[in-house]
Motif scaffolding. Structure first.
Motif, PDB file in Angstrom:
ATOM      1  N   PRO A  87       7.480  -9.554 -12.991  1.00 56.56           N
ATOM      2  CA  PRO A  87       6.782  -9.978 -11.770  1.00 56.56           C
ATOM      3  C   PRO A  87       6.142  -8.691 -11.226  1.00 56.56           C
ATOM      4  CG  PRO A  87       8.879 -11.022 -11.632  1.00 56.56           C
ATOM      5  CD  PRO A  87       8.967  -9.861 -12.657  1.00 56.56           C
ATOM      6  N   THR A  88       4.823  -8.596 -11.099  1.00 51.85           N
ATOM      7  CA  THR A  88       4.285  -7.704 -10.296  1.00 51.85           C
ATOM      8  C   THR A  88       2.912  -8.043  -9.701  1.00 51.85           C
ATOM      9  OG1 THR A  88       3.053  -5.348 -10.703  1.00 51.85           O
ATOM     10  CG2 THR A  88       3.535  -6.880 -12.719  1.00 51.85           C
ATOM     11  N   PRO A  89       2.651  -7.551  -8.565  1.00 50.97           N
ATOM     12  CA  PRO A  89       1.390  -7.882  -7.805  1.00 50.97           C
ATOM     13  C   PRO A  89       0.112  -7.478  -8.779  1.00 50.97           C
ATOM     14  CG  PRO A  89       2.137  -6.135  -6.682  1.00 50.97           C
ATOM     15  CD  PRO A  89       3.310  -6.576  -7.668  1.00 50.97           C
ATOM     16  N   VAL A 138       3.154 -10.660 -14.661  1.00 47.78           N
ATOM     17  CA  VAL A 138       2.429 -11.748 -13.818  1.00 47.78           C
ATOM     18  C   VAL A 138       2.650 -11.619 -12.100  1.00 47.78           C
ATOM     19  CG1 VAL A 138       2.706 -13.647 -15.358  1.00 47.78           C
ATOM     20  CG2 VAL A 138       4.417 -13.341 -14.029  1.00 47.78           C
ATOM     21  N   GLY A 139       1.785 -11.989 -11.532  1.00 51.84           N
ATOM     22  CA  GLY A 139       1.920 -12.009 -10.144  1.00 51.84           C
ATOM     23  C   GLY A 139       1.726 -13.348  -9.698  1.00 51.84           C
ATOM     24  N   ILE A 140       2.146 -13.522  -8.307  1.00 49.29           N
ATOM     25  CA  ILE A 140       2.119 -15.054  -7.864  1.00 49.29           C
ATOM     26  C   ILE A 140       1.075 -15.316  -6.721  1.00 49.29           C
ATOM     27  CG2 ILE A 140       4.311 -15.677  -8.495  1.00 49.29           C
ATOM     28  CD1 ILE A 140       5.181 -15.108  -5.398  1.00 49.29           C
ATOM     29  N   GLY A 141       0.054 -14.304  -6.571  1.00 48.87           N
ATOM     30  CA  GLY A 141      -0.859 -14.537  -5.657  1.00 48.87           C
ATOM     31  C   GLY A 141      -1.346 -12.980  -5.081  1.00 48.87           C
ATOM     32  N   TYR A 143      -1.290 -10.840  -2.671  1.00 46.35           N
ATOM     33  CA  TYR A 143      -0.641 -10.366  -1.471  1.00 46.35           C
ATOM     34  C   TYR A 143       0.732  -9.234  -2.073  1.00 46.35           C
ATOM     35  CZ  TYR A 143       1.642 -14.598  -2.644  1.00 46.35           C
ATOM     36  OH  TYR A 143       2.175 -15.655  -3.398  1.00 46.35           O
ATOM     37  N   VAL A 144       1.273  -8.566  -1.091  1.00 41.19           N
ATOM     38  CA  VAL A 144       2.139  -7.839  -1.803  1.00 41.19           C
ATOM     39  C   VAL A 144       3.654  -7.956  -1.212  1.00 41.19           C
ATOM     40  CG1 VAL A 144       3.006  -5.265  -2.214  1.00 41.19           C
ATOM     41  CG2 VAL A 144       0.679  -5.772  -2.542  1.00 41.19           C
ATOM     42  N   LEU A 145       4.503  -8.456  -2.284  1.00 38.61           N
ATOM     43  CA  LEU A 145       6.193  -8.698  -1.702  1.00 38.61           C
ATOM     44  C   LEU A 145       6.660  -7.450  -1.803  1.00 38.61           C
ATOM     45  CD1 LEU A 145       6.485 -12.017  -3.779  1.00 38.61           C
ATOM     46  CD2 LEU A 145       5.967 -11.791  -1.247  1.00 38.61           C
ATOM     47  N   GLY A 147       9.580  -6.902  -3.685  1.00 36.74           N
ATOM     48  CA  GLY A 147       9.949  -6.801  -4.829  1.00 36.74           C
ATOM     49  C   GLY A 147       9.807  -8.027  -5.775  1.00 36.74           C
ATOM     50  N   GLY A 148      10.273  -8.127  -6.988  1.00 41.68           N
ATOM     51  CA  GLY A 148      10.246  -9.242  -7.929  1.00 41.68           C
ATOM     52  C   GLY A 148      11.224 -10.446  -7.920  1.00 41.68           C
ATOM     53  N   ALA A 151       9.561 -13.587  -6.016  1.00 43.55           N
ATOM     54  CA  ALA A 151       8.512 -14.062  -7.052  1.00 43.55           C
ATOM     55  C   ALA A 151       9.134 -14.619  -8.352  1.00 43.55           C
ATOM     56  CB  ALA A 151       7.493 -12.911  -7.525  1.00 43.55           C
TER      57      ALA A 151
HETATM   58 CL1  6GU Z   1       5.301 -10.852  -8.849  1.00 44.51          CL
HETATM   59  N1  6GU Z   1       5.555  -9.132  -7.085  1.00 44.51           N
HETATM   60  C1  6GU Z   1       5.393  -8.393  -5.873  1.00 44.51           C
HETATM   61  N2  6GU Z   1       6.226  -7.651  -5.610  1.00 44.51           N
HETATM   62  N3  6GU Z   1       4.410  -8.729  -5.114  1.00 44.51           N
HETATM   63  C2  6GU Z   1       3.587  -9.817  -5.413  1.00 44.51           C
HETATM   64  C3  6GU Z   1       3.844 -10.695  -6.530  1.00 44.51           C
HETATM   65  C4  6GU Z   1       4.822 -10.050  -7.465  1.00 44.51           C
HETATM   66  N4  6GU Z   1       2.874 -11.400  -6.691  1.00 44.51           N
HETATM   67  C5  6GU Z   1       2.184 -11.562  -5.496  1.00 44.51           C
HETATM   68  N5  6GU Z   1       2.556 -10.214  -4.882  1.00 44.51           N
END
Ligand code: 6GU
Length: 248
Positions: A87-89, A138-141, A143-145, A147-148, A151
């Motif tokens: 998981p990564t933005p 993969v990212g989920i949207g 914006y930045v979280l 950590g993984g 996500a």
């Molecule tokens: Cl998968 N990780 C992080 N750190 N930020 C995110 C994300 C994943 N998807 C959207 N933002």
């Protein structure tokens, strides 16, 4: 389906024991293993990060603990090849179509990064490894979280609820917003239950009559209205699909 999670915060995954997912795990439909990345570090402080080559802010997770953790996980079952999910933005955005496709994977291993991410050679190494079925960043949207972990919870819930037997009522899965079928790419319209009147607000008359044809058309129209209002870009995709002029 088997799911392994590698993280420096194993406690993030206690919610997996609750509700729908918890029941699926208890019923043996999903097998979950959480691993603490720090147990694969060898220095006195169980260090998993270091300063980035080339400079810049923050820290990068080093390849050594990741390599040892992922090799140890893959070695627990020589019959199956796991997919490495990172998981990564900066990944491809995950959607309902991906969730459906991933239900066919027997084994997913989630590498939950923190800080500025994981040394890029980890994804590179496992992409080329014959012991693994591939790497999916993969990212989920947009914006930045931090950590993984969160996500990964999102990805797992989206996939797991599509596995046979996880959700009691099959139709509640197939009728979802974004499910494939006649309502593909439409949002779900409003829903109502008892009482028939609440604080002066009533339930639409058509839902009370028991005329299933009328109810179906009303719901389809509500779905179109809601999609146009909330997600105009989806409504536009739908219109172009109907005119047969969309890509791929
Ligand atoms: Cl998968 N990780 C992080 N750190 N930020 C995110 C994300 C994943 N998807 C959207 N933002």
């Amino acid at each position: 389906m088997r799911i392994d999670l590698v993280t420096i915060f194993p406690d993030y995954f206690t919610p997996l024991t609750l509700s729908l997912l918890g029941k699926a795990i208890a019923a043996g439909l999903i097998e979950v293993h959480v691993h603490d990345l720090r147990t694969f570090a060898h220095d006195r402080h169980n260090t998993v990060d270091d300063t980035p080559y080339g400079g810049g802010p923050g820290m990068v997770m080093g390849p050594q603990p990741w390599g040892e953790a992922l090799d140890a996980i893959a070695a627990t079952n020589k019959e199956l090849r796991p997919v490495l999910v990172v998981p990564t933005p900066s990944g491809v955005v995950f959607d309902q179509r991906a969730a459906q496709a991933w239900t066919s994977d027997p084994w997913l291993v989630f590498a939950c990064g923190r800080y500025e991410g994981i040394d890029a050679r980890v994804a590179q190494h496992y992409s080329a490894s014959a012991d693994w079925a591939g790497v999916r960043e993969v990212g989920i949207g947009d914006y930045v979280l931090a950590g993984g972990e969160v996500a990964s919870l999102v990805l797992i819930e989206a996939i797991a609820r599509l596995l046979p037997g996880v959700v009691g009522n099959e139709a509640s899965v197939t009728d979802d917003s974004f499910a494939s079928g006649s309502m593909a790419h439409l949002l779900e319209g409003p829903v109502f239950t008892k009482p028939q009147e609440w604080r002066g607000l009533t339930v639409p008359e058509v839902l009370l009559g028991g005329h299933h044809g009328q109810i179906t058309s009303w719901r389809a129209e509500q779905a179109r209205l809601r999609t146009a209002q909330m997600r105009p870009e989806l409504a536009a995709d739908l219109a172009s699909d109907q005119h047969g002029d969309h890509q791929s």
